[in-house]
Design a protein around this motif. Structure first.
Motif, PDB file in Angstrom:
ATOM      1  N   PRO A   7      26.883 -16.616  -1.664  1.00 51.31           N
ATOM      2  CA  PRO A   7      25.814 -15.910  -0.959  1.00 51.31           C
ATOM      3  C   PRO A   7      24.440 -16.249  -1.543  1.00 51.31           C
ATOM      4  N   VAL A   8      23.500 -16.411  -0.666  1.00 51.55           N
ATOM      5  CA  VAL A   8      22.136 -16.732  -1.076  1.00 51.55           C
ATOM      6  C   VAL A   8      21.347 -15.442  -1.208  1.00 51.55           C
ATOM      7  N   THR A   9      20.800 -15.230  -2.368  1.00 45.75           N
ATOM      8  CA  THR A   9      20.025 -14.022  -2.625  1.00 45.75           C
ATOM      9  C   THR A   9      18.538 -14.356  -2.589  1.00 45.75           C
ATOM     10  N   GLU A  10      17.839 -13.680  -1.688  1.00 46.48           N
ATOM     11  CA  GLU A  10      16.404 -13.910  -1.588  1.00 46.48           C
ATOM     12  C   GLU A  10      15.693 -13.320  -2.822  1.00 46.48           C
ATOM     13  N   PRO A  11      14.751 -14.048  -3.387  1.00 49.88           N
ATOM     14  CA  PRO A  11      14.021 -13.503  -4.542  1.00 49.88           C
ATOM     15  C   PRO A  11      13.221 -12.268  -4.142  1.00 49.88           C
ATOM     16  N   ARG A  12      13.157 -11.321  -5.034  1.00 48.59           N
ATOM     17  CA  ARG A  12      12.427 -10.097  -4.777  1.00 48.59           C
ATOM     18  C   ARG A  12      10.922 -10.380  -4.741  1.00 48.59           C
ATOM     19  N   ALA A  13      10.268  -9.816  -3.763  1.00 50.01           N
ATOM     20  CA  ALA A  13       8.827 -10.056  -3.614  1.00 50.01           C
ATOM     21  C   ALA A  13       8.063  -9.491  -4.800  1.00 50.01           C
ATOM     22  N   ARG A  14       7.198 -10.312  -5.354  1.00 47.74           N
ATOM     23  CA  ARG A  14       6.354  -9.851  -6.454  1.00 47.74           C
ATOM     24  C   ARG A  14       5.180  -9.054  -5.891  1.00 47.74           C
ATOM     25  N   PHE A  15       4.680  -8.127  -6.694  1.00 48.74           N
ATOM     26  CA  PHE A  15       3.621  -7.260  -6.202  1.00 48.74           C
ATOM     27  C   PHE A  15       2.358  -8.061  -5.876  1.00 48.74           C
ATOM     28  N   ARG A  16       2.076  -9.091  -6.657  1.00 45.96           N
ATOM     29  CA  ARG A  16       0.891  -9.897  -6.370  1.00 45.96           C
ATOM     30  C   ARG A  16       1.045 -10.630  -5.045  1.00 45.96           C
ATOM     31  N   ASP A  17       2.298 -10.960  -4.678  1.00 43.53           N
ATOM     32  CA  ASP A  17       2.531 -11.582  -3.375  1.00 43.53           C
ATOM     33  C   ASP A  17       2.276 -10.578  -2.253  1.00 43.53           C
ATOM     34  N   LEU A  18       2.672  -9.326  -2.482  1.00 40.09           N
ATOM     35  CA  LEU A  18       2.412  -8.285  -1.494  1.00 40.09           C
ATOM     36  C   LEU A  18       0.911  -8.046  -1.345  1.00 40.09           C
ATOM     37  N   LEU A  19       0.196  -8.087  -2.467  1.00 39.64           N
ATOM     38  CA  LEU A  19      -1.260  -7.942  -2.402  1.00 39.64           C
ATOM     39  C   LEU A  19      -1.884  -9.062  -1.576  1.00 39.64           C
ATOM     40  N   ALA A  20      -1.435 -10.278  -1.826  1.00 37.14           N
ATOM     41  CA  ALA A  20      -1.965 -11.416  -1.075  1.00 37.14           C
ATOM     42  C   ALA A  20      -1.644 -11.300   0.403  1.00 37.14           C
ATOM     43  N   SER A  21      -0.435 -10.839   0.704  1.00 34.42           N
ATOM     44  CA  SER A  21      -0.032 -10.676   2.101  1.00 34.42           C
ATOM     45  C   SER A  21      -0.888  -9.636   2.803  1.00 34.42           C
ATOM     46  N   GLU A  22      -1.096  -8.496   2.150  1.00 40.21           N
ATOM     47  CA  GLU A  22      -1.897  -7.443   2.766  1.00 40.21           C
ATOM     48  C   GLU A  22      -3.357  -7.869   2.893  1.00 40.21           C
ATOM     49  N   TRP A  23      -3.839  -8.622   1.933  1.00 44.19           N
ATOM     50  CA  TRP A  23      -5.211  -9.136   2.008  1.00 44.19           C
ATOM     51  C   TRP A  23      -5.382 -10.048   3.224  1.00 44.19           C
ATOM     52  N   LEU A  24      -4.451 -10.971   3.398  1.00 51.22           N
ATOM     53  CA  LEU A  24      -4.518 -11.874   4.543  1.00 51.22           C
ATOM     54  C   LEU A  24      -4.348 -11.115   5.855  1.00 51.22           C
ATOM     55  N   ARG A 120       7.688   1.417  -0.629  1.00 53.46           N
ATOM     56  CA  ARG A 120       6.634   1.955  -1.500  1.00 53.46           C
ATOM     57  C   ARG A 120       5.768   0.841  -2.059  1.00 53.46           C
ATOM     58  N   SER A 121       6.383  -0.264  -2.392  1.00 55.92           N
ATOM     59  CA  SER A 121       5.603  -1.389  -2.920  1.00 55.92           C
ATOM     60  C   SER A 121       4.670  -1.943  -1.856  1.00 55.92           C
ATOM     61  N   VAL A 122       5.155  -2.016  -0.613  1.00 60.79           N
ATOM     62  CA  VAL A 122       4.321  -2.505   0.479  1.00 60.79           C
ATOM     63  C   VAL A 122       3.108  -1.602   0.680  1.00 60.79           C
ATOM     64  N   MET A 123       3.363  -0.302   0.728  1.00 57.70           N
ATOM     65  CA  MET A 123       2.268   0.632   0.961  1.00 57.70           C
ATOM     66  C   MET A 123       1.329   0.706  -0.241  1.00 57.70           C
ATOM     67  N   ALA A 124       1.869   0.541  -1.442  1.00 56.42           N
ATOM     68  CA  ALA A 124       1.014   0.520  -2.632  1.00 56.42           C
ATOM     69  C   ALA A 124       0.083  -0.687  -2.588  1.00 56.42           C
ATOM     70  N   ALA A 125       0.615  -1.830  -2.169  1.00 52.71           N
ATOM     71  CA  ALA A 125      -0.221  -3.028  -2.049  1.00 52.71           C
ATOM     72  C   ALA A 125      -1.286  -2.830  -0.983  1.00 52.71           C
ATOM     73  N   LYS A 126      -0.903  -2.233   0.143  1.00 53.83           N
ATOM     74  CA  LYS A 126      -1.873  -1.977   1.208  1.00 53.83           C
ATOM     75  C   LYS A 126      -2.961  -1.027   0.719  1.00 53.83           C
ATOM     76  N   THR A 127      -2.566  -0.013  -0.030  1.00 55.66           N
ATOM     77  CA  THR A 127      -3.526   0.945  -0.567  1.00 55.66           C
ATOM     78  C   THR A 127      -4.500   0.275  -1.521  1.00 55.66           C
ATOM     79  N   CYS A 128      -3.991  -0.592  -2.397  1.00 55.20           N
ATOM     80  CA  CYS A 128      -4.858  -1.290  -3.350  1.00 55.20           C
ATOM     81  C   CYS A 128      -5.862  -2.186  -2.643  1.00 55.20           C
TER      82      CYS A 128
END
Length: 276
Positions: A7-24, A120-128
């Motif tokens: 089975p292929v396990t997707e790497p867990r999203a890093r918080f800085r990646d979530l920040l970049a995603s929400e910024w874009l 929670r990580s997604v919303m925390a990134a959006k909040t930041c």
């Protein structure tokens, strides 16, 4: 022999990646830039207009009024007016709300949570991201308002420098009103998830309620002092608070912090157990 497929396990999203995603995600919307520009122009125009009014009629004031204007540092009142503060609260609360409501109305939030189950990580990134953008927006608007208003008044030699006592506090308090209002709008958007309901609730909570609560009784004064708009007015106040129940500058800063942290907590934690 047939090799077993692992089975292929997707790497867990890093918080800085979530920040970049929400910024874009935020800046990919054309409305973001235009909303910030329009809001800034309106707020600065309100403040410049008040300063222009004093400049225009300066020669018609009597000598005593001119002396009191300079002695009491009343030029600082033109740096950020009450009408400009109301516009700033409404504009930033609306923009903060739409960063959440827009995703819910379009269904994009389902895709986001499917790609990153850690809500929670997604919303925390959006909040930041929203807090950072609105803080920068507030600093630009407050700084431009101060510079423009004092430059206009300086024609008559009554403009004040940023080093004048209380000037920095006015600029910082006005700047931070933007992220506090935006985070409150985000929290309401997360709870209500509807554009009209959220905007109406933001207007009632942030503008109507502070306007109708009386400060003539102790219990109602306490409720009034818990509002971010009243905290902003206290931070802009020159001298003592003109009300039966005065409060401190430190208390006003605490109200700012409590609203920002409370709104961020609602935004981050309220999505965990709710349907998309």
């Amino acid at each position: 022999m047939t090799a077993l497929a692992l089975p292929v396990t997707e790497p867990r999203a890093r918080f800085r990646d979530l920040l970049a995603s929400e910024w874009l995600k935020l800046w990919s919307l054309r409305s973001t830039g235009w909303s910030l520009l329009l809001g800034a122009l309106v707020v600065v125009a309100f403040n410049a207009g008040q300063a222009w009014d004093h400049y225009r009629y300066w020669t018609s004031y009597d000598a005593g009024s001119r002396v009191r204007f300079v002695r009491d540092g009343m030029a600082l009142l033109d740096a950020f007016t009450g009408n400009a503060g109301m516009v700033l609260i409404l504009a930033t609360a609306s923009m903060g709300a739409m960063t959440v409501v827009g995703e819910y109305s379009s269904g994009q939030i389902r895709t986001t949570f499917a790609a990153v189950p850690a809500r929670r990580s997604v919303m925390a990134a959006k909040t930041c991201v929203v807090a950072a953008v609105m803080t920068g927006f507030g600093l630009v608007v407050a700084g431009m308002s101060f510079w423009t208003s004092q430059a206009i008044l300086s024609v008559h030699g009554v403009g004040l420098p940023i080093s004048h006592p209380g000037a920095v506090r006015i600029v910082v308090a006005s700047a931070l009103l933007a992220p506090v209002s935006a985070l409150a709008g985000m929290a309401l958007g997360t709870l209500l998830r509807g554009g009209a309901a959220t905007i109406v609730s933001a207007v009632v909570l942030l503008l109507v309620v502070p306007g109708v609560i009386s400060e003539k009784r102790h219990w109602s004064a306490v409720l009034a002092h818990l509002q971010p708009q009243k905290a902003w007015q206290r931070l802009l106040q020159i001298g003592d608070w003109p009300a039966p129940f005065p409060w401190t500058v430190g208390g006003a800063w605490l109200v700012y912090a409590a609203w920002a942290l409370g709104a961020a907590a609602v935004t981050v934690f309220s999505v965990q157990r709710r349907d998309q």
